[in-house]
Design an enzyme around this catalytic site. Sequence first.
Site, short mmCIF file in Angstrom:
data_model
loop_
_atom_site.label_atom_id
_atom_site.label_comp_id
_atom_site.label_asym_id
_atom_site.label_seq_id
_atom_site.Cartn_x
_atom_site.Cartn_y
_atom_site.Cartn_z
N ASN A 194 0.83 -1.21 0.00
CA ASN A 194 0.00 0.00 0.00
C ASN A 194 0.87 1.26 0.00
O ASN A 194 0.50 2.28 -0.58
CB ASN A 194 -0.95 0.00 1.21
CG ASN A 194 -2.07 -0.99 1.00
OD1 ASN A 194 -3.08 -0.66 0.39
ND2 ASN A 194 -1.89 -2.21 1.47
N HIS A 208 -0.06 -9.26 -5.72
CA HIS A 208 0.71 -10.08 -4.78
C HIS A 208 1.15 -11.39 -5.43
O HIS A 208 1.69 -12.26 -4.75
CB HIS A 208 -0.15 -10.44 -3.55
CG HIS A 208 -0.64 -9.28 -2.76
ND1 HIS A 208 0.20 -8.32 -2.25
CD2 HIS A 208 -1.89 -8.93 -2.33
CE1 HIS A 208 -0.51 -7.43 -1.57
NE2 HIS A 208 -1.78 -7.78 -1.61
N SER A 228 3.72 -8.64 10.70
CA SER A 228 2.74 -7.73 10.13
C SER A 228 1.50 -8.52 9.65
O SER A 228 0.36 -8.12 9.89
CB SER A 228 3.38 -6.97 8.96
OG SER A 228 2.45 -6.08 8.39
N TYR A 254 11.68 -2.88 1.38
CA TYR A 254 11.03 -2.05 2.40
C TYR A 254 12.11 -1.37 3.24
O TYR A 254 12.02 -0.17 3.53
CB TYR A 254 10.16 -2.97 3.28
CG TYR A 254 9.41 -2.30 4.40
CD1 TYR A 254 8.08 -1.93 4.22
CD2 TYR A 254 10.00 -2.06 5.63
CE1 TYR A 254 7.37 -1.32 5.25
CE2 TYR A 254 9.30 -1.45 6.66
CZ TYR A 254 7.99 -1.09 6.47
OH TYR A 254 7.29 -0.48 7.49
N ALA A 270 2.18 10.61 7.56
CA ALA A 270 1.26 11.27 6.62
C ALA A 270 0.23 10.26 6.10
O ALA A 270 -0.97 10.58 5.99
CB ALA A 270 2.05 11.87 5.46
N MET A 271 0.68 9.04 5.81
CA MET A 271 -0.26 8.06 5.24
C MET A 271 -1.23 7.56 6.30
O MET A 271 -2.40 7.32 6.01
CB MET A 271 0.51 6.91 4.60
CG MET A 271 1.21 7.34 3.32
SD MET A 271 1.86 5.95 2.37
CE MET A 271 0.36 5.18 1.77
P1 A3P Z 1 3.44 -3.16 9.92
O1 A3P Z 1 2.28 -4.08 10.14
O2 A3P Z 1 4.76 -3.79 10.30
O3 A3P Z 1 3.26 -1.83 10.55
P2 A3P Z 1 0.93 -3.96 2.91
O4 A3P Z 1 0.64 -2.58 2.43
O5 A3P Z 1 1.65 -4.77 1.86
O6 A3P Z 1 -0.30 -4.60 3.44
O7 A3P Z 1 1.99 -3.83 4.08
C1 A3P Z 1 1.61 -3.28 5.31
C2 A3P Z 1 2.84 -2.89 6.10
O8 A3P Z 1 3.44 -1.72 5.51
C3 A3P Z 1 2.47 -2.51 7.53
O9 A3P Z 1 3.57 -2.90 8.36
C4 A3P Z 1 2.35 -1.00 7.41
O10 A3P Z 1 2.41 -0.31 8.63
C5 A3P Z 1 3.54 -0.70 6.50
N1 A3P Z 1 3.46 0.63 5.89
C6 A3P Z 1 2.41 1.18 5.25
N2 A3P Z 1 2.70 2.44 4.87
C7 A3P Z 1 3.95 2.70 5.28
C8 A3P Z 1 4.80 3.85 5.20
N3 A3P Z 1 4.40 4.98 4.63
N4 A3P Z 1 6.05 3.75 5.73
C9 A3P Z 1 6.46 2.61 6.32
N5 A3P Z 1 5.69 1.50 6.44
C10 A3P Z 1 4.45 1.53 5.93
#
Ligand code: A3P
Length: 321
Positions: free
Chosen positions: A70, A130, A160, A214, A252-253
């Site tokens: 995401n 995915h 996660s 990541y 921000a997100m």
């Molecule tokens: P955590 O559960 O470790 O916090 P996906 O989008 O593939 O479902 O992955 C989700 C993971 O990406 C989550 O990890 C989420 O918090 C992290 N994530 C989403 N946006 C992020 C951002 N802007 N910076 C860092 N991590 C982010």
Amino acid sequence: MSKNRQHAAEFLDKALADGVNMREEEMHFSYNGVLYPTVVCNPDTFKALESFEARKDDVILVGYPKTGTNWLDHILSTLESTAAKYTEEELKQQVAIGKELAMAQRLEFGDPEIYERMKKFPYRRILITHLHPQALPTSIFKKKAKVLVLIRNPKDTAVSYFHFSNGMTCLPTSTWDQFFTKFMTGKVGWGSYFDHVAEWDKYINDENIMAISYEELKEDLNLGLKKIAKFFDFFLTEEEIQNVAEKSSFKAMKEKSSETHGSAGDIFFRRGTIGDWRSLFSEAQNQEMDRRFEERLAGTKLGAKIKYDIYCKVRGDKQPS
Ligand code: A3P
């Protein structure tokens, strides 16, 4: 497909509502030996997927669930729209067309007719999936569309995924020990993490494929954005890159997450750090994961990119948070 946030939030709210009445054993189905979540995927769509027609300029991101897909979805959409300098009118039009065509958030989501409708999208498409390479339509490779492969270290990915599965009403709940076993045996949506990374590794020397982790984005987001922009030929100034980085920070997100992801916002944007695995992994689980990484991924290019010794070893260095 990206570019339609309001529709995405509605879609996720519906998935959560549908999940409430589902029995746990109905929450996944198996297709070609891999499990997928029933609320968002269906076997007929998988059959129809081979009819998907890629375009050479499609922007494709592939990542195993919970690797930050995401985050990258947002980054790619923002880089692309900044570089393309769309007018306000064009941006509104993209959202309206995305809604009208009922575009889904992932290439493999939605109804079987979606691939016919996607042909009508008149702008550059950002496609997130995915899936492992064998499950993707051959047209992506024939058309030589560019594919960005996102990876994340397996320990944080597992943690996660565990929290995500317990947070979403449409996915089975488990204790951490139960989930760890499911993760290690590939009994989770989209199957085995190790198969996914090992399969994508076979494509990594292809000139149309680039990997990003990541962790490297957490280390230096501006640098990561520049690499991504160069790969997809998005031309942005330093100032524009900085602007995208600010909009893409976890803070921000997360602040916008109820707008972008509905009531699942806090589940998708949970902690956003490296090293949270330390809160759950037992000594035995650490050893099992270390062994599995060694057997399956240690000698591969993507395995090297994960920087396992730094991010996953019990005595690893201090992590960027
Ligand atoms: P955590 O559960 O470790 O916090 P996906 O989008 O593939 O479902 O992955 C989700 C993971 O990406 C989550 O990890 C989420 O918090 C992290 N994530 C989403 N946006 C992020 C951002 N802007 N910076 C860092 N991590 C982010």
